[in-house]
Design a protein around this motif. Sequence first.
Motif, PDB file in Angstrom:
ATOM      1  N   SER A  90       9.595  15.929  20.456  1.00  0.00           N
ATOM      2  CA  SER A  90      10.443  15.104  21.318  1.00  0.00           C
ATOM      3  C   SER A  90       9.878  15.219  22.724  1.00  0.00           C
ATOM      4  CB  SER A  90      11.889  15.577  21.256  1.00  0.00           C
ATOM      5  OG  SER A  90      12.693  14.688  21.989  1.00  0.00           O
ATOM      6  N   THR A 120       8.852  20.187  22.486  1.00  0.00           N
ATOM      7  CA  THR A 120       9.578  19.261  23.350  1.00  0.00           C
ATOM      8  C   THR A 120       9.213  19.560  24.789  1.00  0.00           C
ATOM      9  OG1 THR A 120      11.774  18.461  24.009  1.00  0.00           O
ATOM     10  CG2 THR A 120      11.636  20.778  23.399  1.00  0.00           C
ATOM     11  N   THR A 160      10.199  10.488  20.115  1.00  0.00           N
ATOM     12  CA  THR A 160      10.743  11.515  19.221  1.00  0.00           C
ATOM     13  C   THR A 160      10.361  11.118  17.799  1.00  0.00           C
ATOM     14  OG1 THR A 160      12.585  11.904  20.719  1.00  0.00           O
ATOM     15  CG2 THR A 160      12.831  12.754  18.486  1.00  0.00           C
TER      16      THR A 160
END
Length: 498
Positions: free
Chosen positions: A215, A339, A348
């Motif tokens: 992400s 992330t 994502t």
Amino acid sequence: MEPNMTSLIMIFGATGDLAKRKLFPSLYRLFERGKLSEQFAVIGVARRQLSNDGFQQSVKESVAAALGEKGNLDQFASHFYYQSHDVSDSDSYISLKKLADEIDEHYHLNGNRIFYLAMAPEFFGTIALHLKADGLTDVTGYKRLVIEKPFGHDLESAKELNKQIRTAFSEEEIYRIDHYLGKEMVRNIEVIRFANAIFEPLWNNRYISNIQITSSETLGVEERGRYYDSSGALRDMLQNHMLQIVALLAMEPPISLTTDEIRSEKVRVFRSLRTIESHEISDYFVRGQYGEGIINGEQVPKYRDEPMVDTESNTETFVAGKVMIDNFRWAGVPFYIRTGKRMETKSTKVVIQFKDIPMNLYYQPEKMLNPNLLVIHIQPEEGLTLHLNAKQAGGHLNAQEVKLSFSNSGTYTMNTPEGYEKLLFDCMRGDATNFTHWDEVAYSWAFVDKISQVWARTKADFPNYPSGSMGPEAADRLLEKDGYHWWPITDLEVENCR
Ligand code: NAP
């Protein structure tokens, strides 16, 4: 129309960013789609002085800013009321109760109440205690508490917060928001897994070599520097959104689609997470902080130069990790998660990499066969791509990669409902499946605390990745030492197909 959609929704923090950008437009969309009855009302609560008219005007402006001008905005906004209120002052709750009782009677709301806490988390406990003490939760209908993230800062603070809100609400009445669970393709994970005969038999350590969840954001901390600098990527993203995706990918099929059955399967995944001891953290997790760099052709500053950020900050803006699930299905399969902010691309995605076939008949000296990949595109595009090998057209029996793609945007012309719209609707229907249960929160904090405690004690060599990159090199080495590599996100885009 659902019979129990009548409700009084009290939004604490109604003049804030979340209310304006997400909650009012989402409520409007439910209204527009006929999913709210005429029997609903909203009381906005915040400190600043505003009349009902002034509040209704701000609701209309928020909806118009998000969705464009709409014909029935006056009718929608007429259901909104405002109370100026300091949440730590007891007297305000008494007048709030009086207003709530009057509105309840006027709209025949049957005593159904939703309390939505769209405020800074330090107020959550205080509000819950006051709601109980000052009689707002003494209702004849249902009462539900919707609570935004972050739910605590670590396991201890989460327990304390939970204790406070449990004095006024039972676990079944608490709806802890994880807005990733409102995303269309996150909700699709269980359907993809459990509605397809071709996937479920392969969904285990015999056929899957590793799973990668990325992400990435291109934005920096923007105006959230004060909050973010005391939080970081581990708490802000990994403890909640990323581990929730892991749980959905790894859980056993529930015996039915009830809230309890799904949540209990997810909890079993959290219970199976391998505990990482302090001395092993660097074998499993990597942290990063962005330096200056180029995003979309523009020079951007390093994290430590952002507003309201400590110039010596040790806070991570990037985290990558290897999560192991020590159960029969997943033993030996790494779930790699990463992330970060100020990365190369906003995306994502989940990549499920299947094991290589036992013998490769189509070996070409310059190129090995590609492994089969199933890519779940969560945002910004929504879809699914299956990477296969097939014969190259013409000539020899050479194999080449082909992709089977499904794209939500290609199939449904109108936008799929926004996450908050779905979550608000679920809450009004009393469906808590896509909200996090306390047990999930507790296990995920216990997992994350082990890492954050070590990182808090040791100074990192930050910044260690330039803005506009995919994070520090150490995140690549995390996979290389297992014989894998991150699949380049920019090569995995879903192809629109109709
Ligand atoms: P925000 O813009 O700072 O809004 C805070 C709200 O709280 C304002 O309406 C403020 O209004 C009110 N407030 C502050 N102190 C108060 C007090 N003592 N008594 C009564 N009202 C008070 O915050 P936000 O961005 O909307 O975020 C709200 C929550 O949602 C936070 O928990 C955040 O972590 C979470 N969240 C936000 C987003 C987002 O996109 N914004 C996304 C995910 C989660 P007055 O100044 O008029 O009192």
